[in-house]
Write a protein that holds these residues in place. Structure first.
Motif, PDB file in Angstrom:
ATOM      1  N   TRP A  32       0.823  -1.207   0.000  1.00  0.00           N
ATOM      2  CA  TRP A  32       0.000   0.000   0.000  1.00  0.00           C
ATOM      3  C   TRP A  32       0.864   1.268   0.000  1.00  0.00           C
ATOM      4  O   TRP A  32       0.446   2.306  -0.518  1.00  0.00           O
ATOM      5  CB  TRP A  32      -0.984   0.012   1.176  1.00  0.00           C
ATOM      6  N   ILE A  33       2.067   1.176   0.548  1.00  0.00           N
ATOM      7  CA  ILE A  33       2.947   2.344   0.571  1.00  0.00           C
ATOM      8  C   ILE A  33       3.343   2.711  -0.855  1.00  0.00           C
ATOM      9  O   ILE A  33       3.273   3.881  -1.261  1.00  0.00           O
ATOM     10  CB  ILE A  33       4.178   2.086   1.470  1.00  0.00           C
ATOM     11  N   ALA A  34       3.746   1.729  -1.637  1.00  0.00           N
ATOM     12  CA  ALA A  34       4.095   1.979  -3.037  1.00  0.00           C
ATOM     13  C   ALA A  34       2.879   2.468  -3.816  1.00  0.00           C
ATOM     14  O   ALA A  34       2.983   3.391  -4.633  1.00  0.00           O
ATOM     15  CB  ALA A  34       4.675   0.716  -3.671  1.00  0.00           C
ATOM     16  N   ARG A  35       1.734   1.867  -3.556  1.00  0.00           N
ATOM     17  CA  ARG A  35       0.516   2.255  -4.271  1.00  0.00           C
ATOM     18  C   ARG A  35       0.192   3.735  -3.998  1.00  0.00           C
ATOM     19  O   ARG A  35      -0.099   4.503  -4.918  1.00  0.00           O
ATOM     20  CB  ARG A  35      -0.652   1.349  -3.861  1.00  0.00           C
ATOM     21  N   GLN A  36       0.259   4.141  -2.738  1.00  0.00           N
ATOM     22  CA  GLN A  36      -0.027   5.547  -2.413  1.00  0.00           C
ATOM     23  C   GLN A  36       1.010   6.485  -3.009  1.00  0.00           C
ATOM     24  O   GLN A  36       0.676   7.579  -3.467  1.00  0.00           O
ATOM     25  CB  GLN A  36      -0.115   5.736  -0.902  1.00  0.00           C
ATOM     26  N   ALA A  37       2.268   6.084  -2.995  1.00  0.00           N
ATOM     27  CA  ALA A  37       3.321   6.921  -3.588  1.00  0.00           C
ATOM     28  C   ALA A  37       3.048   7.115  -5.079  1.00  0.00           C
ATOM     29  O   ALA A  37       3.170   8.233  -5.591  1.00  0.00           O
ATOM     30  CB  ALA A  37       4.693   6.286  -3.373  1.00  0.00           C
ATOM     31  N   HIS A  38       2.673   6.052  -5.757  1.00  0.00           N
ATOM     32  CA  HIS A  38       2.391   6.155  -7.197  1.00  0.00           C
ATOM     33  C   HIS A  38       1.193   7.062  -7.431  1.00  0.00           C
ATOM     34  O   HIS A  38       1.216   7.912  -8.336  1.00  0.00           O
ATOM     35  CB  HIS A  38       2.154   4.773  -7.807  1.00  0.00           C
ATOM     36  N   ARG A  39       0.160   6.906  -6.640  1.00  0.00           N
ATOM     37  CA  ARG A  39      -1.046   7.717  -6.817  1.00  0.00           C
ATOM     38  C   ARG A  39      -0.788   9.201  -6.565  1.00  0.00           C
ATOM     39  O   ARG A  39      -1.485  10.053  -7.118  1.00  0.00           O
ATOM     40  CB  ARG A  39      -2.163   7.200  -5.912  1.00  0.00           C
ATOM     41  N   ALA A  40       0.201   9.518  -5.749  1.00  0.00           N
ATOM     42  CA  ALA A  40       0.556  10.919  -5.489  1.00  0.00           C
ATOM     43  C   ALA A  40       1.292  11.528  -6.676  1.00  0.00           C
ATOM     44  O   ALA A  40       1.414  12.750  -6.780  1.00  0.00           O
ATOM     45  CB  ALA A  40       1.414  11.019  -4.227  1.00  0.00           C
ATOM     46  N   GLY A  41       1.771  10.679  -7.568  1.00  0.00           N
ATOM     47  CA  GLY A  41       2.478  11.133  -8.755  1.00  0.00           C
ATOM     48  C   GLY A  41       3.977  10.999  -8.601  1.00  0.00           C
ATOM     49  O   GLY A  41       4.533  11.371  -7.565  1.00  0.00           O
ATOM     50  N   LEU A  42       4.604  10.441  -9.611  1.00  0.00           N
ATOM     51  CA  LEU A  42       6.048  10.253  -9.605  1.00  0.00           C
ATOM     52  C   LEU A  42       6.671  11.105 -10.695  1.00  0.00           C
ATOM     53  O   LEU A  42       6.069  11.327 -11.739  1.00  0.00           O
ATOM     54  CB  LEU A  42       6.395   8.780  -9.848  1.00  0.00           C
ATOM     55  N   SER A  43       7.882  11.559 -10.444  1.00  0.00           N
ATOM     56  CA  SER A  43       8.625  12.354 -11.425  1.00  0.00           C
ATOM     57  C   SER A  43       9.963  11.671 -11.694  1.00  0.00           C
ATOM     58  O   SER A  43      10.305  10.659 -11.069  1.00  0.00           O
ATOM     59  CB  SER A  43       8.860  13.765 -10.891  1.00  0.00           C
ATOM     60  N   ALA A  44      10.747  12.259 -12.574  1.00  0.00           N
ATOM     61  CA  ALA A  44      12.065  11.702 -12.884  1.00  0.00           C
ATOM     62  C   ALA A  44      12.949  11.648 -11.643  1.00  0.00           C
ATOM     63  O   ALA A  44      13.806  10.771 -11.529  1.00  0.00           O
ATOM     64  CB  ALA A  44      12.737  12.531 -13.975  1.00  0.00           C
ATOM     65  N   ARG A  45      12.745  12.533 -10.673  1.00  0.00           N
ATOM     66  CA  ARG A  45      13.514  12.496  -9.432  1.00  0.00           C
ATOM     67  C   ARG A  45      13.299  11.172  -8.702  1.00  0.00           C
ATOM     68  O   ARG A  45      14.186  10.668  -8.028  1.00  0.00           O
ATOM     69  CB  ARG A  45      13.121  13.660  -8.523  1.00  0.00           C
ATOM     70  N   ASP A  46      12.133  10.594  -8.848  1.00  0.00           N
ATOM     71  CA  ASP A  46      11.808   9.331  -8.180  1.00  0.00           C
ATOM     72  C   ASP A  46      12.401   8.119  -8.889  1.00  0.00           C
ATOM     73  O   ASP A  46      12.217   6.993  -8.441  1.00  0.00           O
ATOM     74  CB  ASP A  46      10.289   9.182  -8.062  1.00  0.00           C
ATOM     75  N   ASP A  47      13.132   8.347  -9.960  1.00  0.00           N
ATOM     76  CA  ASP A  47      13.798   7.259 -10.674  1.00  0.00           C
ATOM     77  C   ASP A  47      15.145   6.909 -10.058  1.00  0.00           C
ATOM     78  O   ASP A  47      15.801   5.971 -10.506  1.00  0.00           O
ATOM     79  CB  ASP A  47      13.979   7.622 -12.152  1.00  0.00           C
TER      80      ASP A  47
END
Length: 176
Positions: A32-47
């Protein structure tokens, strides 16, 4: 340094299901932690390891006390299942074996079991420490010292250790 290395596959390019499949296990049994992080939106910084670790930690840190406690309780006892041949997650098993927790002497094993029981009775969740790079003697020393913490200090310490474990798991995936 692995923390600035790009993760592969790149998190920002993945749809939610693929992201959770790739990174949902860095927090023990808590996709669920990954799911919420993805739903908040990811950018190139998160790569990068650093970026994704910070993004995931922010979700965990912002969770309510009950959700955090569920994550803490998802962690295994140290030198528990591993020492007696029961299954752990691949990450937990490798981390504990790397610290020599699968090679405890009988005396060390008994000490871990005693400390595991005392810690759970006192705090309501297992003792959590990022074991990578530590020897079992160092882990036992930390265990004994942290049993003296008050509940708020120990909970905050456990949350910080869970975030450290997640960061180390991401770094290992990036080759560090």
């Amino acid at each position: 340094m692995a923390e600035t290395e790009r993760l592969s596959p790149r998190p920002s390019t993945l749809d939610e299901d693929a992201f959770v499949a790739c990174y949902g296990d860095v927090y023990e049994h808590s996709p669920w932690i990954a799911r919420q992080a993805h739903r908040a939106g990811l950018s190139a910084r998160d790569d990068t390891v650093e970026g994704l670790a910070a993004r995931l930690a922010a979700v965990f840190d912002a969770a309510d006390a009950g959700a955090q406690l569920t994550v803490l309780r998802a962690h295994p006892d140290l030198a528990g299942k591993l020492a007696v041949g029961e299954a752990l997650t691949a990450d937990s098993g490798a981390e504990q074996a790397g610290a020599g927790l699968n090679r405890c002497t009988e005396e060390e094993f008994e000490r871990f079991q005693t400390l595991n029981a005392a810690y759970r009775a006192r705090f309501g969740f297992p003792f959590i420490v990022a074991v990578r790079g530590l020897h079992r003697r160092e882990i036992l020393q930390a265990f004994e010292a942290r049993l003296n913490n008050d509940a708020n200090t120990e909970r905050a310490t456990a949350v910080a250790q869970v975030n450290r474990i997640a960061r180390l798991r991401l770094a290992a995936r990036a080759g560090g």
